[in-house]
Design an enzyme around this catalytic site. Structure first.
Site, PDB file in Angstrom:
ATOM      1  N   LYS A 198       1.413  10.302  11.518  1.00  0.00           N
ATOM      2  CA  LYS A 198       2.116   9.743  10.351  1.00  0.00           C
ATOM      3  C   LYS A 198       1.735   8.276  10.223  1.00  0.00           C
ATOM      4  CE  LYS A 198       6.705   9.038   8.344  1.00  0.00           C
ATOM      5  NZ  LYS A 198       8.166   9.211   8.557  1.00  0.00           N
ATOM      6  N   ARG A 208      11.132   6.547  -0.684  1.00  0.00           N
ATOM      7  CA  ARG A 208      12.196   5.661  -0.219  1.00  0.00           C
ATOM      8  C   ARG A 208      13.246   5.448  -1.296  1.00  0.00           C
ATOM      9  NH1 ARG A 208       8.035   1.857   3.281  1.00  0.00           N
ATOM     10  NH2 ARG A 208       7.749   3.407   4.935  1.00  0.00           N
ATOM     11  N   LYS A 251       0.396  13.036   7.637  1.00  0.00           N
ATOM     12  CA  LYS A 251       1.107  12.450   6.494  1.00  0.00           C
ATOM     13  C   LYS A 251       0.667  11.006   6.335  1.00  0.00           C
ATOM     14  CE  LYS A 251       5.798  11.454   4.837  1.00  0.00           C
ATOM     15  NZ  LYS A 251       7.245  11.471   5.145  1.00  0.00           N
ATOM     16  N   SER A 277       5.168  11.406  -1.786  1.00  0.00           N
ATOM     17  CA  SER A 277       5.767  11.020  -3.066  1.00  0.00           C
ATOM     18  C   SER A 277       4.836  10.201  -3.942  1.00  0.00           C
ATOM     19  CB  SER A 277       7.053  10.243  -2.807  1.00  0.00           C
ATOM     20  OG  SER A 277       6.798   9.088  -2.014  1.00  0.00           O
ATOM     21  N   TYR A 316       5.915  18.252  -3.627  1.00  0.00           N
ATOM     22  CA  TYR A 316       6.899  18.270  -4.707  1.00  0.00           C
ATOM     23  C   TYR A 316       6.367  19.053  -5.910  1.00  0.00           C
ATOM     24  CZ  TYR A 316       8.531  14.532  -1.711  1.00  0.00           C
ATOM     25  OH  TYR A 316       8.938  13.817  -0.606  1.00  0.00           O
TER      26      TYR A 316
END
Length: 327
Positions: A198, A208, A251, A277, A316
Site C-alpha cells: 500500500k 478521505r 493499492k 477513489s 467503485y
C-alpha cells in the site's frame, strides 16, 4: 515474417476476437466498496466521488442485495463512526458501525462475501492508523501497541460475521498479530486479505472525503510506501506471505500495474488490485465533461488490471461494470 504471418487474421470478426481474447473481465472478479455511517435512511453522496454514498445500515443492506443480484461476489465495508477517539474505540467495539453493517448484511444476504477493512484511521480523532506518542505531531505511529488494537478489531469483526479480514494500516507484523488473534478466538478458517503493498499515494484524496479519515496533521509516509519503490513492495509481500496472509493486495492499481505483475509473478496466492477513489473520480469527472467515454475507459482499465495479473479488483465502478458487461 510477413507475408506468412499476419496477426490481423485473428482480429477479423467479433467472434474470432472473443475466441482468442487472453484476459476477460467478469462480475466474479469484482469487489464493491461501501461506506457505513450511523443513522437510518441515510444516503449522502460523496461530492468528490459521483455515484458513491455514505450509507446507513439499512441502505447498506439494500446495496448488498443489489450487488448480489448483479453477480458480484463480495463487498468491502468501511466505517465512519459517530464519535472518534485516540483508542479507535469504534473500530473494535462490538456495536461499531462496521460490525452492525456486517451482521445485517450476512442476515439479509448470507451468500454475499463480506470483507472488513481492518484499519483505525477512520476511528481515531487524529486520523492516523494507530497509537501516536503523546504530543507527537509528525504522524509517526507506534507500531507494536497498534498491533493489539488491530487484533481486537479483527476479532470483533469476525464475531460480527465478517468473512474476510483485510488489514490496511501497513504496520510491521500486522498479519501475524491478526492471525494469532483470530486463531485464539476460534476463527481459524477466516482468511486474511493483506494490503501488502500500500503506497502513500495522492490518489486517495476522494476516499478521505468518503471515509472522513484525513490526518489532522502530518502524513502517512512513515508507514505507507514510497511511490518510487518497487523492490520494497516485494519485500513487504514476502513478509506478509511468511506471516500467513491468504491473499494479497496492491493499492493503488492504475499507476502500480508493474507492481501487480511483479507480485503475481512471485506468488501463487490470489492478488487483488484496489482501483482507488482518485482513479475512479478522474474517470467520472472527465466523463461528466464529455471528454471520454466512461463505459469504454472504465472497462478497459479494469481489464488492464486483469492483464497485469490481478485476480480480484476492488472498484467503485463494480455495479456499472457488470451492467455494461451484460449489455
Amino acid at each position: 515474417m510477413f507475408p506468412i504471418h499476419r496477426p490481423r487474421r485473428l482480429r477479423a470478426s467479433t467472434q474470432l476476437r472473443r475466441m482468442v481474447q487472453e484476459n476477460t473481465l467478469t462480475a466474479s472478479d469484482l469487489i464493491y466498496p461501501l461506506f457505513a455511517v450511523p443513522g437510518n435512511a441515510v444516503a449522502k453522496e460523496v461530492t468528490s466521488m459521483p455515484g458513491v454514498y455514505q450509507l446507513s445500515v439499512d441502505k447498506i443492506v439494500e446495496e448488498a442485495k443489489e450487488v448480489y443480484d448483479l453477480g458480484i461476489p463480495a463487498i468491502i465495508l468501511f466505517g465512519i463512526p459517530e464519535d472518534k477517539d485516540i483508542d479507535a474505540t469504534g473500530a473494535w467495539h462490538d456495536c461499531g458501525i462496521v460490525q452492525k453493517a456486517a451482521t445485517a448484511v450476512k442476515q439479509a444476504v448470507p451468500d454475499l462475501v463480506v470483507i472488513a477493512d481492518t484499519c483505525l484511521c477512520e476511528y481515531t480523532s487524529h486520523g492516523h492508523c494507530g497509537y501516536l506518542e503523546v504530543g507527537d505531531l509528525t504522524g509517526k505511529v507506534l507500531n507494536d501497541p497498534t498491533l493489539e488494537l488491530l487484533k481486537k478489531t479483527a476479532v470483533s469483526q469476525a464475531n460480527a460475521g465478517v468473512d474476510i479480514i483485510a488489514p490496511s494500516g501497513m504496520m510491521d507484523g500486522f498479519v501475524t498479530a491478526i492471525r494469532e488473534g483470530l486463531d485464539e478466538a476460534g476463527f481459524t478458517d477466516i482468511p486474511i486479505l493483506s494490503y501488502a503493498a500500500k503506497y502513500s499515494s495522492a490518489y486517495y484524496g476522494p476516499f478521505r472525503d468518503a471515509a472522513e479519515s484525513s490526518p489532522q496533521f502530518g502524513d502517512r509516509r512513515t508507514y505507507q510506501m514510497d511511490p518510487g519503490n518497487g523492490k520494497e513492495a516485494l519485500k513487504e509481500v514476502a513478509l506478509d506471505i511468511a506471516e500467513g496472509a491468504d491473499m494479497l493486495m496492491v493499492k493503488p492499481a492504475l499507476s502500480y500495474m508493474d507492481i501487480i505483475w511483479r507480485v503475481k509473478e512471485m506468488t501463487n496466492l490470489p492478488v487483488a488490485a484496489y482501483n482507488v477513489s482518485g482513479e475512479y473520480s478522474m474517470v467520472k469527472a472527465a466523463a461528466l465533461k464529455g471528454w471520454i467515454d466512461e463505459k469504454k475507459v472504465a472497462l478497459e482499465t479494469l481489464t488492464s488490471f486483469k492483464r497485469a495479473g490481478a485476480d480480484l479488483i476492488l472498484t467503485y465502478h463494480a455495479k456499472d461494470a457488470v451492467r455494461w458487461l451484460n449489455e
